[in-house]
Design an enzyme around this catalytic site. Structure first.
Site, PDB file in Angstrom:
ATOM      1  N   ASP A  52      68.288  46.083  17.113  1.00 55.89           N
ATOM      2  CA  ASP A  52      69.637  45.682  16.731  1.00 55.89           C
ATOM      3  C   ASP A  52      69.655  44.301  16.088  1.00 55.89           C
ATOM      4  O   ASP A  52      68.666  43.563  16.127  1.00 55.89           O
ATOM      5  CB  ASP A  52      70.552  45.687  17.957  1.00 55.89           C
ATOM      6  CG  ASP A  52      70.799  47.085  18.495  1.00 55.89           C
ATOM      7  OD1 ASP A  52      70.732  48.043  17.702  1.00 55.89           O
ATOM      8  OD2 ASP A  52      71.051  47.220  19.707  1.00 55.89           O
ATOM      9  N   TYR A 110      59.212  45.837  26.013  1.00 56.31           N
ATOM     10  CA  TYR A 110      60.175  44.812  25.615  1.00 56.31           C
ATOM     11  C   TYR A 110      60.116  43.646  26.595  1.00 56.31           C
ATOM     12  O   TYR A 110      59.727  43.803  27.756  1.00 56.31           O
ATOM     13  CB  TYR A 110      61.601  45.368  25.616  1.00 56.31           C
ATOM     14  CG  TYR A 110      61.979  46.159  24.390  1.00 56.31           C
ATOM     15  CD1 TYR A 110      62.547  45.540  23.279  1.00 56.31           C
ATOM     16  CD2 TYR A 110      61.782  47.538  24.348  1.00 56.31           C
ATOM     17  CE1 TYR A 110      62.911  46.273  22.156  1.00 56.31           C
ATOM     18  CE2 TYR A 110      62.142  48.279  23.228  1.00 56.31           C
ATOM     19  CZ  TYR A 110      62.704  47.637  22.140  1.00 56.31           C
ATOM     20  OH  TYR A 110      63.062  48.364  21.029  1.00 56.31           O
TER      21      TYR A 110
END
Length: 242
Positions: A52, A110
């Site tokens: 994003d 992540y």
């Protein structure tokens, strides 16, 4: 045409995400433009997944098909000179024509970085923690995330998802020198999933949400829970496994 696998790093601060979008600056768009200039024909870049707006990457993976006779090392050298300083292609390697950056990925990692004291140098890579929080509660919450769960309550609805089940292998916080770093490894991630998990665990650390409620939402996707989405700038895609 030969197919190549790319490993890419980028600072996502000033990008509207990875994926090409009309009238928006994206990492994929900038790379495709650079490659197309070098080989003088349109090049399609296929990423392992989107990130994003504001999210960073140390090890984003993508693949491209190049015209016969293209020198891949010269291509990367030239492309790195064209793209902005916020993007860098670390490596290129030839793969089989059947390789697919997205569908062949087995696990993704992540990292989300939180800081206890504001730092101008870390402001684009970290998010400031609340003044008062219980890191022990956050550690306990992270442990509950391990395993297979339906993460629908912790993601943005996407009608393209064939399932909202994900298998999390690693989920933990590490505290070091004023940093609280969350690391997670899973077979797949839903949109906004990591940010909502982190934001909700911060609420738990603040005492605004109980571990019991958190565990209930992980066990039953119909359980109503007031999640919280952490800012994008603390999140980094670390590595993609194949």
């Amino acid at each position: 045409m030969p197919r190549y696998k790319l490993t890419i790093e980028y600072d996502g601060t000033n990008f509207s995400g990875w994926q090409v979008q009309p009238e928006a600056r994206t990492v994929e768009g900038e790379l495709e433009e650079a490659f197309s200039k070098v080989v003088q024909q349109p090049i399609d870049l296929i990423g392992q997944g989107r990130t994003d707006a504001g999210v960073h990457a140390l090890g984003q993976i993508a693949h491209i098909d190049l015209p016969e006779g293209t020198d891949p090392d010269k291509l990367i050298f030239s492309a790195n000179r064209i793209v902005s300083e916020e993007v860098f292609i670390h490596s290129i390697e030839e793969v089989t024509p059947a390789f697919h950056a997205r569908f062949d990925a087995t696990f993704r990692e992540y990292e989300y970085q939180l800081i206890s004291t504001y730092s101008p140098l870390n402001r684009t890579r970290s998010v400031l923690l609340p003044r008062e929080y219980d890191s022990n509660l956050m550690h306990q919450a992270a442990t509950l995330i391990k395993g297979e769960h339906d993460f629908a309550p912790f993601s943005k609805f996407n009608e393209d998802n064939y399932t909202t089940l994900c298998t999390v292998l690693d989920s933990e916080f590490e505290e070091t020198k004023g940093l609280l770093i969350y690391r997670i490894r899973a077979n797949r991630f839903l949109r906004n999933m990591v940010r909502r998990l982190v934001g909700t665990m911060i609420k738990i650390g603040e005492g605004k949400l109980s571990l019991t409620e958190f565990e209930a939402a992980l066990s039953d996707p119909s359980y109503e829970i007031a999640t919280q989405t952490a800012p994008a700038n603390g999140l980094t895609l670390k590595k993609v496994h194949y």
